[in-house]
Design a protein around this motif. Structure first.
Motif, PDB file in Angstrom:
ATOM      1  N   UNK A 155      38.873  72.224  48.807  1.00 48.78           N
ATOM      2  CA  UNK A 155      39.074  73.052  50.001  1.00 48.78           C
ATOM      3  C   UNK A 155      38.087  72.316  51.002  1.00 48.78           C
ATOM      4  N   UNK A 156      37.055  71.983  50.848  1.00 43.86           N
ATOM      5  CA  UNK A 156      35.926  71.582  51.859  1.00 43.86           C
ATOM      6  C   UNK A 156      36.104  70.019  52.076  1.00 43.86           C
ATOM      7  N   UNK A 157      36.707  69.357  50.982  1.00 46.38           N
ATOM      8  CA  UNK A 157      37.145  67.755  51.002  1.00 46.38           C
ATOM      9  C   UNK A 157      36.021  67.003  51.645  1.00 46.38           C
ATOM     10  N   UNK A 158      36.444  66.304  52.811  1.00 41.60           N
ATOM     11  CA  UNK A 158      35.424  65.223  53.159  1.00 41.60           C
ATOM     12  C   UNK A 158      34.171  65.942  53.954  1.00 41.60           C
ATOM     13  N   UNK A 159      34.212  67.247  54.201  1.00 46.68           N
ATOM     14  CA  UNK A 159      33.333  67.686  54.735  1.00 46.68           C
ATOM     15  C   UNK A 159      32.060  68.669  53.777  1.00 46.68           C
ATOM     16  N   UNK A 160      32.494  68.309  52.630  1.00 45.66           N
ATOM     17  CA  UNK A 160      31.461  68.856  51.500  1.00 45.66           C
ATOM     18  C   UNK A 160      29.803  68.639  52.112  1.00 45.66           C
ATOM     19  N   UNK A 161      29.557  67.717  52.421  1.00 43.13           N
ATOM     20  CA  UNK A 161      28.103  67.432  52.848  1.00 43.13           C
ATOM     21  C   UNK A 161      27.598  68.536  53.936  1.00 43.13           C
ATOM     22  N   UNK A 162      28.616  68.868  54.666  1.00 42.26           N
ATOM     23  CA  UNK A 162      27.994  69.800  55.755  1.00 42.26           C
ATOM     24  C   UNK A 162      27.772  71.296  54.896  1.00 42.26           C
ATOM     25  N   UNK A 163      28.337  71.496  53.846  1.00 46.23           N
ATOM     26  CA  UNK A 163      28.064  72.889  53.327  1.00 46.23           C
ATOM     27  C   UNK A 163      26.775  73.012  52.892  1.00 46.23           C
ATOM     28  N   UNK A 164      26.054  71.934  52.758  1.00 46.62           N
ATOM     29  CA  UNK A 164      24.597  72.208  52.183  1.00 46.62           C
ATOM     30  C   UNK A 164      23.578  72.410  53.345  1.00 46.62           C
ATOM     31  N   UNK A 165      24.068  72.531  54.602  1.00 50.76           N
ATOM     32  CA  UNK A 165      23.356  72.891  55.750  1.00 50.76           C
ATOM     33  C   UNK A 165      23.479  74.463  55.641  1.00 50.76           C
ATOM     34  N   UNK A 166      23.978  75.020  54.983  1.00 52.01           N
ATOM     35  CA  UNK A 166      24.207  76.598  54.957  1.00 52.01           C
ATOM     36  C   UNK A 166      23.626  77.135  53.285  1.00 52.01           C
ATOM     37  N   UNK A 167      24.464  76.230  52.411  1.00 51.16           N
ATOM     38  CA  UNK A 167      24.127  76.492  50.956  1.00 51.16           C
ATOM     39  C   UNK A 167      22.836  75.694  50.520  1.00 51.16           C
ATOM     40  N   UNK A 168      22.258  76.190  49.392  1.00 50.27           N
ATOM     41  CA  UNK A 168      21.126  75.541  49.088  1.00 50.27           C
ATOM     42  C   UNK A 168      21.547  75.166  47.499  1.00 50.27           C
ATOM     43  N   UNK A 169      22.601  75.292  46.880  1.00 56.33           N
ATOM     44  CA  UNK A 169      22.868  75.188  45.632  1.00 56.33           C
ATOM     45  C   UNK A 169      24.400  74.845  45.340  1.00 56.33           C
ATOM     46  N   UNK A 170      24.552  74.019  44.315  1.00 56.72           N
ATOM     47  CA  UNK A 170      25.710  73.389  44.022  1.00 56.72           C
ATOM     48  C   UNK A 170      25.916  73.632  42.450  1.00 56.72           C
ATOM     49  N   UNK A 171      27.261  73.728  42.099  1.00 53.09           N
ATOM     50  CA  UNK A 171      27.509  73.262  40.532  1.00 53.09           C
ATOM     51  C   UNK A 171      27.700  71.766  40.381  1.00 53.09           C
ATOM     52  N   UNK A 172      27.299  71.296  39.472  1.00 50.98           N
ATOM     53  CA  UNK A 172      27.574  69.904  39.193  1.00 50.98           C
ATOM     54  C   UNK A 172      28.589  69.681  37.963  1.00 50.98           C
ATOM     55  N   UNK A 173      29.498  68.841  38.056  1.00 48.67           N
ATOM     56  CA  UNK A 173      30.550  68.796  36.975  1.00 48.67           C
ATOM     57  C   UNK A 173      31.665  69.586  37.099  1.00 48.67           C
ATOM     58  N   UNK A 174      32.318  69.815  35.963  1.00 48.92           N
ATOM     59  CA  UNK A 174      33.618  70.266  35.878  1.00 48.92           C
ATOM     60  C   UNK A 174      33.388  71.768  36.051  1.00 48.92           C
ATOM     61  N   UNK A 175      34.194  72.617  36.335  1.00 47.32           N
ATOM     62  CA  UNK A 175      34.245  74.318  36.287  1.00 47.32           C
ATOM     63  C   UNK A 175      34.982  74.724  34.862  1.00 47.32           C
ATOM     64  N   UNK A 176      35.414  75.784  34.703  1.00 51.14           N
ATOM     65  CA  UNK A 176      35.867  76.596  33.475  1.00 51.14           C
ATOM     66  C   UNK A 176      36.994  75.672  33.271  1.00 51.14           C
ATOM     67  N   UNK A 177      37.946  75.819  34.011  1.00 45.37           N
ATOM     68  CA  UNK A 177      39.046  74.921  33.434  1.00 45.37           C
ATOM     69  C   UNK A 177      39.920  73.913  34.440  1.00 45.37           C
TER      70      UNK A 177
END
Length: 331
Positions: free
Chosen positions: A284-306
């Motif tokens: 959903x964020x695609x190339x704008x992912x880096x901007x998400x960290x200006x609001x969020x302070x946490x990420x999942x790394x790696x794969x999700x459930x499925x």
């Protein structure tokens, strides 16, 4: 004279920093911000994020400890009884596999290891398996443990706390009004009660949302305020990954700029809470992912459930390129 673009968002930031609650109307204005206001909006959200969390980023890793075999009918989930998605189906993983997952979390620089199991709630055998693994992880590795096992009883929550689990996740997912359109085999109130049960047992409450399931902007605002009221310490903001074979498979993706406005909203409404940009961020964020960290302070790394996530090295590089710092676990 028309106020300079961004002054309103700075006012919102100052309110958030001083713990003054936004009105519902103000919160809705965040979601309705024009595209040319996006950067000033994210700048204001960053002021709040920086005030409470500096430039550190918390990393979390998920292990799908039990897959498929779920009797619930959640419309977004590939593991539900109504899904025809070709996902792996297996019972609770053994202790050695859970321990291996913890070691991998450390390799990924994650501070929190999330043990997630499909199903309505844990059986006695499943709970015991998790307890045994958590005790050994806590004794040998510098990791915080989050468990997500479904609906809990008071006794089950207490046992998880005594085993060494730090946090319990049970997402609200959507608004109270929209909930029956997404799931019918359990209720919104049962989700709220499970979070409260975890809190009473001394577990840190983790609860979040999935954006993009047909909810209105007013309902997104309602979700943010509901999580503020619930006092969730950690709030994963997921963006629907519409998986073929699920009832929501035809839902479109959330536009990247809309996703960023949602993250800014949650930062303003829950200013001192861990806001995690979670499942579906890559899609959903695609190339704008880096901007998400200006609001969020946490990420999942790696794969999700499925579903697959982004390359771990790419996430690490993104954090470094932003001038941010990975926050290692401090027990």
């Amino acid at each position: 004279m028309k106020p300079a673009i961004g002054m309103k968002w700075m006012d919102y930031a100052n309110k958030a920093i001083t713990k003054v609650e936004l009105t519902q109307e103000e919160a809705l204005q965040v979601l309705h911000a024009e595209d040319d206001e996006l950067l000033p909006l994210m700048d204001a959200a960053f002021l709040v994020r920086k005030h409470f969390f500096g430039k550190k980023v918390k990393l979390n890793m998920i292990l799908n400890a039990k897959s498929g075999l779920c009797p619930e009918d959640c419309g977004y989930c590939s593991q539900s009884i109504v899904s025809t998605a070709p996902v792996a189906k297996y019972t609770m993983l053994d202790k050695e596999t859970l321990l291996a997952g913890a070691r991998e979390a450390l390799n990924r620089k994650a501070g929190t290891y999330c043990i997630v199991a499909s199903g309505r709630g844990p059986t006695e055998k499943e709970l015991s398996q998790v307890e045994e693994a958590v005790k050994e992880i806590r004794a040998t590795m510098p990791l915080k443990i989050c468990a997500c096992l479904g609906i809990l009883s008071e006794d089950q929550a207490t046992r998880l706390k005594e085993a060494g689990v730090h946090r319990y996740n049970h997402n609200l997912n959507t608004s109270r009004k929209h909930y029956p359109d997404i799931t019918t085999t359990h209720t919104y109130d049962q989700r709220v009660e499970t979070v409260d049960t975890a809190k009473r047992a001394g577990l840190s409450p983790c609860s979040g949302v999935i954006i993009g399931m047909g909810e209105s902007d007013e309902e997104i605002v309602e979700m943010a305020f509901a999580l503020r009221t619930l006092d969730a310490d950690s709030i994963p903001v997921n963006f629907l990954n519409a998986i073929p074979g699920t009832p929501l498979e035809k839902m479109g993706r959330t536009p990247a700029q809309k996703a960023l406005r949602v993250l800014a909203l949650f930062r303003f409404v829950c200013p001192d809470k861990e806001i995690r940009v979670a499942g579906g961020r890559e899609l959903n964020l695609r190339s704008l992912q880096p901007l998400s960290l200006y609001a969020a302070n946490s990420l999942f790394v790696g794969d999700y459930l499925t579903t697959p996530g982004q390359e771990i090295s790419t996430d690490h590089q993104m954090i470094e390129d932003l001038g941010f710092e990975i926050e290692l676990c401090a027990l």
